[in-house]
Structure formats: C-alpha cells, structure tokens
Design an enzyme around this catalytic site. Structure first.
Site, PDB file in Angstrom:
ATOM      1  N   PHE A   1       0.858  -1.184   0.000  1.00 17.86           N
ATOM      2  CA  PHE A   1       0.000   0.000   0.000  1.00 17.86           C
ATOM      3  C   PHE A   1       0.890   1.229   0.000  1.00 17.86           C
ATOM      4  O   PHE A   1       1.741   1.399   0.869  1.00 17.86           O
ATOM      5  CB  PHE A   1      -0.918   0.036   1.220  1.00 17.86           C
ATOM      6  CG  PHE A   1      -1.856   1.221   1.203  1.00 17.86           C
ATOM      7  CD1 PHE A   1      -3.035   1.168   0.483  1.00 17.86           C
ATOM      8  CD2 PHE A   1      -1.533   2.391   1.868  1.00 17.86           C
ATOM      9  CE1 PHE A   1      -3.890   2.267   0.438  1.00 17.86           C
ATOM     10  CE2 PHE A   1      -2.382   3.492   1.831  1.00 17.86           C
ATOM     11  CZ  PHE A   1      -3.560   3.428   1.114  1.00 17.86           C
TER      12      PHE A   1
ATOM     13  N   LYS B   1       3.140  10.214   8.586  1.00 19.56           N
ATOM     14  CA  LYS B   1       2.515   9.688   9.805  1.00 19.56           C
ATOM     15  C   LYS B   1       3.186  10.205  11.074  1.00 19.56           C
ATOM     16  O   LYS B   1       2.978  11.342  11.478  1.00 19.56           O
ATOM     17  CB  LYS B   1       2.457   8.161   9.754  1.00 19.56           C
ATOM     18  CG  LYS B   1       1.432   7.642   8.724  1.00 19.56           C
ATOM     19  CD  LYS B   1       1.223   6.167   8.847  1.00 19.56           C
ATOM     20  CE  LYS B   1       0.185   5.634   7.861  1.00 19.56           C
ATOM     21  NZ  LYS B   1      -1.185   5.989   8.177  1.00 19.56           N
TER      22      LYS B   1
ATOM     23  N   ASP C   1       9.368   2.778   1.227  1.00 16.38           N
ATOM     24  CA  ASP C   1       8.213   3.475   1.785  1.00 16.38           C
ATOM     25  C   ASP C   1       8.203   3.237   3.295  1.00 16.38           C
ATOM     26  O   ASP C   1       7.850   2.163   3.763  1.00 16.38           O
ATOM     27  CB  ASP C   1       6.934   2.941   1.126  1.00 16.38           C
ATOM     28  CG  ASP C   1       5.657   3.573   1.669  1.00 16.38           C
ATOM     29  OD1 ASP C   1       5.704   4.159   2.763  1.00 16.38           O
ATOM     30  OD2 ASP C   1       4.613   3.447   1.011  1.00 16.38           O
TER      31      ASP C   1
END
Length: 384
Positions: free
Chosen positions: A122, A235, A207
């Site tokens: 993702f 995040k 990532d």
C-alpha cells in the site's frame, strides 16, 4: 444526513479528548488507544514538546511560501540527513504525496518509466500511488491505471530473478507491509531487492510512511538491513500535524531543481515546528533503545499469551508495529475489543494490527495484552 462523502466506514464512536496513550469519547468512556491515528500520534496524544513547539510557532508565522527561506525546514531536514543515509529532503503534506514525489524523482532521474512494487503493498490513494499499490481493491472502479507499474510477490526471491529490468526506474517496497497484513520482509529478500536494483541500474525506494520515525525501534526500519536511494516518511513525523517527507541521496539532487516539483503547503513553519520537536525527542540518547526494549517485551507478552490459543496463527512484526493473525475474520473481534476499551485496527480480513504510541508504558502494554487475551480466548473457545 451527513454532508460528508461516505469514503470511510466510520465506527459509531467520536473521540473528543486524548492524552498520552488514552482517549475519551463524548460520553466520557476511556479507551487505550493502540491505533494512534494509524501510526500517526506515535508519541501519544497532546505530547507536550510538540504541542509547545507548534504553540510557539503560532505566535510567529503560520505560512509564507517556499519562495522564501524557512529556517525550520533547514533544521528539520538537517536532523533527518544527519541521522540517515540521505543528503536532501523534500517536504510535503502526506505519505501519498511523499510517495508521489519519490516516483516522479525516480523516473526523472533515471529517464526510465517502469516502477516495480509488490503484491499486497500500500503506497497511497493518489493516481500514481494507487497504481503503485499492489491491491486490486484499492484500484477497483477507477478505470485504466497509469502505465508502467509491475507487481511481484513479496518475499519471493525467485520472482526477482525473473524480473525484466528493461526501462525499470525503481523498485519500491515497504520493510513491513502494514495494510497488507503486517508482513515483515525477510532479510534475504530485502538484500536481494537491493542487489537487483544495482544489477538493473534502477533506484531503490523504501516506503517508511508507517514504519519510520521510531515505530520499529529505529529511526527508519531499513537501517542495518539495506541502503535505499530514496525513502518516504509521514505519519509519525509530525505526531498528528499533517506532514510528509521524501529523503534522497546526493546523486538525486540534480533531478529535482527549481520548477521540477513543489507543494504549496509543504514544509510550512507550523509543520516544521512539529517535525523538529518529534525528531529531537526520538533522537534523544536512549529513546530508540527504550522503544526496541518495550517492543520486544510487548511481542514476548503477546506470543506467550496468545500463540497458545488455537485460533491464533501467528504474532509478528517489529517494535511497536505488531500483527496478530487470526484463523478467520477479525472485524467482530475488533468491535468487541473496542467495547471493552481497547482500540486496535484490522490489516486485511484476518489480522489484528497494533500501533500503540511508541512511548507507551509497560503497564499499558500489559493491560492491552490482558484485554486481547480475554476476548480472543472467548472467541477461540467458541470456534473450536
């Protein structure tokens, strides 16, 4: 009727207050928050140094434009480069934007078009990052994807041998697949990806949107395993303040010159105040060592208490990013845990995902394990 697009399957729960690892709903019920805004509030809610840094910046200037020098950007970028592989940082507003920048940089730098990612990955919901995501459910309904993305099975070394490297700009991966089920990459697989990039003359993009900024007990999860060319972060980088970053090696700098990329709000002073405070905390002597120790203790407690249950297939992860694989759907279990005061997430249909604040206390972790055991034990007995 809500005036919002129904893009989220929202729970019937409204959080009105949070402090540390705990939140309260509007009825005053308390919950131990092992979601942390999906790995965002990694230092807990209302973390005082971040709160103070942003409050102080509110009294100075909120936004100017990247046409001006922004000292806090330089300071935050300096902390990131000093403590990582990278030589330069581009600031944006989210993980998807960071990944979008990484894809653009890789294609521009190499002059090639294809980006290889992995099934169950993702990487975001913009058009490019959606195309990079190796989950059909994310791409469904949007018609033809952007071209030149290829998906290989994760942790499969032989698939890398069969990769057609022609026109390959980059291989992009997560060290631990979060949305894909909290699946860690094996050391052999990660090293093989790194070697493949060198052989094919393409860039390695990692990532770290979910795994970075201390989540696994290191500033970045790739440390000690592989050396990327580009890393993305978001995040936990702002502990709740919207921010993203793309980090890259010096060789990539000539490919991102004035006019090549930009972000109106990226790197604004408020976000940079939050980022600097987060990084100064996480980089304090002994902080990440404590996260590693706490993560190991939590993992050991979970394994000893839960892996004996017949319906628990595996407890896996690293640091404060842990998945509990259940032999069946977990949606009902997660709902019951919520009713009992513990907030956790799914990762796919059969994995319970734990993303507590990385500075959660041992007492809070033990409390979460006890709550998990009580509910999972009942469900396990009912399923036998």
């Amino acid at each position: 009727m809500s005036s919002l697009f129904p893009t989220y399957a929202r729970w019937n729960l409204t959080i009105e207050e949070g402090k540390g690892s705990w939140v309260k709903d509007k009825e005053g019920n308390k919950y131990l928050d092992f979601i942390s805004g999906i790995a965002v509030c990694s230092l807990g809610h209302q973390f005082e140094p971040v709160k103070q840094a942003v409050a102080e910046q509110l009294d100075k200037v909120w936004h100017v434009s990247n046409l001006f020098g922004i000292e806090l950007q330089e300071e935050a970028a300096g902390l990131l480069t000093k403590h990582s592989f990278a030589d330069a940082v581009f600031f944006c507003n989210s993980g998807a934007e960071a990944n979008e920048a990484a894809i653009k940089l890789a294609r521009k730098h190499t002059g090639k078009g294809k980006v290889v990612t992995f099934k169950q990955s993702f990487h975001g919901r913009t058009f490019a990052t959606m195309a990079a995501t190796g989950q059909e459910k994310v791409r469904a309904g949007y018609g033809e994807m952007l071209p030149s993305f290829e998906y290989l099975p994760y942790n499969d070394l032989s698939a890398l041998d069969e990769l057609d490297g022609e026109n390959c700009a980059a291989i992009m991966l997560e060290i631990i697949q979060g949305e894909g089920g909290v699946v860690p990459g094996t050391e052999a697989f990660l090293k093989k990806v790194e070697e493949t990039c060198k052989t094919l003359g393409c860039l390695l993009i990692v990532d770290e949107v979910q795994t970075g900024i201390g989540r696994t007990g290191k500033l970045f999860a790739h440390e000690g395993l592989i050396t990327p060319d580009i890393v993305t972060s978001a995040k936990g980088l702002g502990n709740g303040f919207p921010v993203g970053a793309m980090l890259g090696k010096s060789e990539c700098i000539p490919s991102f010159q004035p006019g090549s990329h930009g972000s109106t709000f990226g790197g604004n002073p408020l976000a940079m105040a939050a980022v600097k405070a987060v990084l100064e905390t996480v980089l304090e002597d002994g902080f990440l060592d404590a996260v590693q120790k706490n993560g190991e203790n939590l993992m050991n407690h979970l394994k000893s208490e839960l892996e004996i249950l017949p319906m628990v297939n595996e407890v896996r992860g690293k640091g404060m990013m842990i998945g509990i694989e259940w032999n069946g759907p977990v949606a009902g279990i997660i709902s019951e845990l919520r009713e009992n005061g513990l907030l956790v997430l799914p990762a796919g249909e059969n994995v319970i995902r734990l993303l507590p604040p990385i500075n959660s206390t041992d007492e809070e972790c033990r409390m979460a394990v006890s709550m998990l055991k009580a509910v999972l034990d009942l469900h396990s007995k009912a399923s036998v």
